[in-house]
Design an enzyme around this catalytic site. Structure first.
Site, PDB file in Angstrom:
ATOM      1  N   ASP A  22       0.812  -1.229   0.000  1.00  0.00           N
ATOM      2  CA  ASP A  22       0.000   0.000   0.000  1.00  0.00           C
ATOM      3  C   ASP A  22       0.842   1.274   0.000  1.00  0.00           C
ATOM      4  OD1 ASP A  22      -2.609  -0.815  -0.272  1.00  0.00           O
ATOM      5  OD2 ASP A  22      -2.952  -1.075   1.873  1.00  0.00           O
TER       6      ASP A  22
ATOM      7  N   LYS B  19      -0.382   4.676  -1.236  1.00  0.00           N
ATOM      8  CA  LYS B  19      -1.344   5.532  -0.516  1.00  0.00           C
ATOM      9  C   LYS B  19      -0.681   6.784   0.049  1.00  0.00           C
ATOM     10  CE  LYS B  19      -4.796   2.105   0.788  1.00  0.00           C
ATOM     11  NZ  LYS B  19      -5.328   1.274   1.890  1.00  0.00           N
TER      12      LYS B  19
ATOM     13  N   HIS C 199      -3.000  -6.041  -6.459  1.00  0.00           N
ATOM     14  CA  HIS C 199      -3.569  -6.562  -5.213  1.00  0.00           C
ATOM     15  C   HIS C 199      -5.038  -6.174  -4.993  1.00  0.00           C
ATOM     16  CE1 HIS C 199      -2.281  -2.668  -3.393  1.00  0.00           C
ATOM     17  NE2 HIS C 199      -3.199  -2.901  -2.486  1.00  0.00           N
ATOM     18  N   HIS C 200      -5.608  -5.376  -5.916  1.00  0.00           N
ATOM     19  CA  HIS C 200      -7.054  -5.094  -5.831  1.00  0.00           C
ATOM     20  C   HIS C 200      -7.825  -5.639  -7.035  1.00  0.00           C
ATOM     21  CE1 HIS C 200      -7.343  -2.849  -2.114  1.00  0.00           C
ATOM     22  NE2 HIS C 200      -6.206  -2.254  -2.416  1.00  0.00           N
TER      23      HIS C 200
HETATM   24 FE   LIG Z   1      -4.358  -1.585  -1.199  1.00  0.00          FE
END
Ligand SMILES: [Fe+2]
Length: 334
Positions: A196, A199, A248-249
């Protein structure tokens, strides 16, 4: 697995030759260079000594009864891919020595040789080891910086603190249960830790909005895998984590983002991460809801097997021991 490089100068050296006079001459000369010298008169003895002492440099004869220098080279590199092997060879077998370079030997020297040539070859091997060592240090430092970025991001929000570490503990356990080799497990471990990182570039007001996101805000959230790839791309040693970060999404039925991949087209490591990521998110409290129980979460994972998740991986995850995602207070998955 590769042994950690803890010493480069002066290296300890293992010298292997079935000719006693050459062995003792080399032992005496190399010891005077300030190196700790181990000696073996055949390949089998050499392997035993290597397993115990792990010398970073090995100087070995090519033609020996029992196990030749070429086979010894293979055995040594299977134990430690960074070991620097210098082959000694007679003129008649020079072509075989050249072949060992392709198999990973660092250098070769032809017999009869001047001892200064041996010293030069050892010096070059040591310099090469230093390079490997500093490169690894650089990689570790870069990884620490990325991890610190993710940790800072997570700790800004009470609800997400420790998320990536817990997810990594789950993906480590899944990769092991799947029987993946140590390299694949290492890549999944790294990718999970920093999945992540993209982000970082997203506004907190969107990232931590307790209510429903607008379509526009959701599009910004959806940009984090690509942003993560942009951050990691310049770091060559993290190249193999890129598919994990980018995908990953994705969802098993193709309704995910960013590329709408389906089924096995989604990289296995990303499919593993998706299950672990969702499990941890659901079993942790969030600003907009309390944590769900393990049983309720499993029911939800099963309900979405085949649409959001790879059904095989959901079942595998279900069979992991209850403490598989346990993380020590220092943040190290156990
Ligand atoms: Fe994520």
């Amino acid at each position: 697995m590769t042994a950690p490089l803890t010493r480069t100068i002066p290296p300890s050296i293992l010298v292997v030759d079935d000719e006693p006079s050459i062995l003792s001459a080399l032992e005496c000369y190399i010891a005077k260079l300030g190196c700790h010298v181990l000696v073996a008169s055949d390949g089998f003895q050499a392997l035993e000594l290597f397993k115990v002492h792990r010398p970073p440099v090995v100087l070995t004869d090519l033609k020996m009864p029992g196990m030749g220098g070429d086979q010894l080279l293979q055995e040594l590199r299977a134990l430690d891919e960074n070991v620097q092997v210098i082959i000694m060879t007679g003129f008649a077998t020079i072509q075989s020595a050249v072949t060992t370079l392709k198999a990973g030997a660092f250098d070769y020297i032809t017999k009869p040789f001047r001892l200064e040539l041996v010293a030069r070859a050892i010096e070059k091997a040591t310099e090469h080891l230093e390079l490997i060592y500093y490169n690894r240090q650089l990689q570790e430092n870069s990884l620490h910086v990325l991890e610190a970025m993710v940790k800072t991001l997570e700790q800004r929000d009470y609800y997400t603190a420790g998320h990536s570490r817990r997810v990594t503990a789950f993906t480590d356990a899944m990769a092991l249960a799947l029987g993946l080799d140590s390299h694949q497990r290492h890549v999944i471990h790294l990718g999970s830790l920093i999945h992540d990182v993209g982000k970082i570039g997203i506004d907190d007001a969107i990232l931590r909005k307790p209510g429903r996101l607008t379509q526009e805000e959701y599009e910004v959230i959806k940009s984090h895998p690509a942003r993560g790839v942009n951050i990691v791309e310049p770091l060559n040693f993290l190249k193999e984590t890129i598919p994990i970060i980018r995908h990953h999404h994705e969802r098993f039925d193709g309704s995910g983002y960013p590329d709408g991949l389906t089924g096995d087209d989604i990289p296995l490591a990303a499919r593993i991460l998706t299950v672990a990521d969702t499990y941890d998110a659901m079993t942790s409290s969030r600003a907009y809801r309390t944590a769900l129980s393990r049983e309720t979460t499993f029911q939800e994972l099963r309900r979405c097997a085949g649409t959001q998740f790879d059904p095989m991986l959901v079942e595998l995850f279900r069979q992991l021991p209850e403490d598989a995602g346990h993380v020590s207070p220092q943040g190290t998955p156990q």
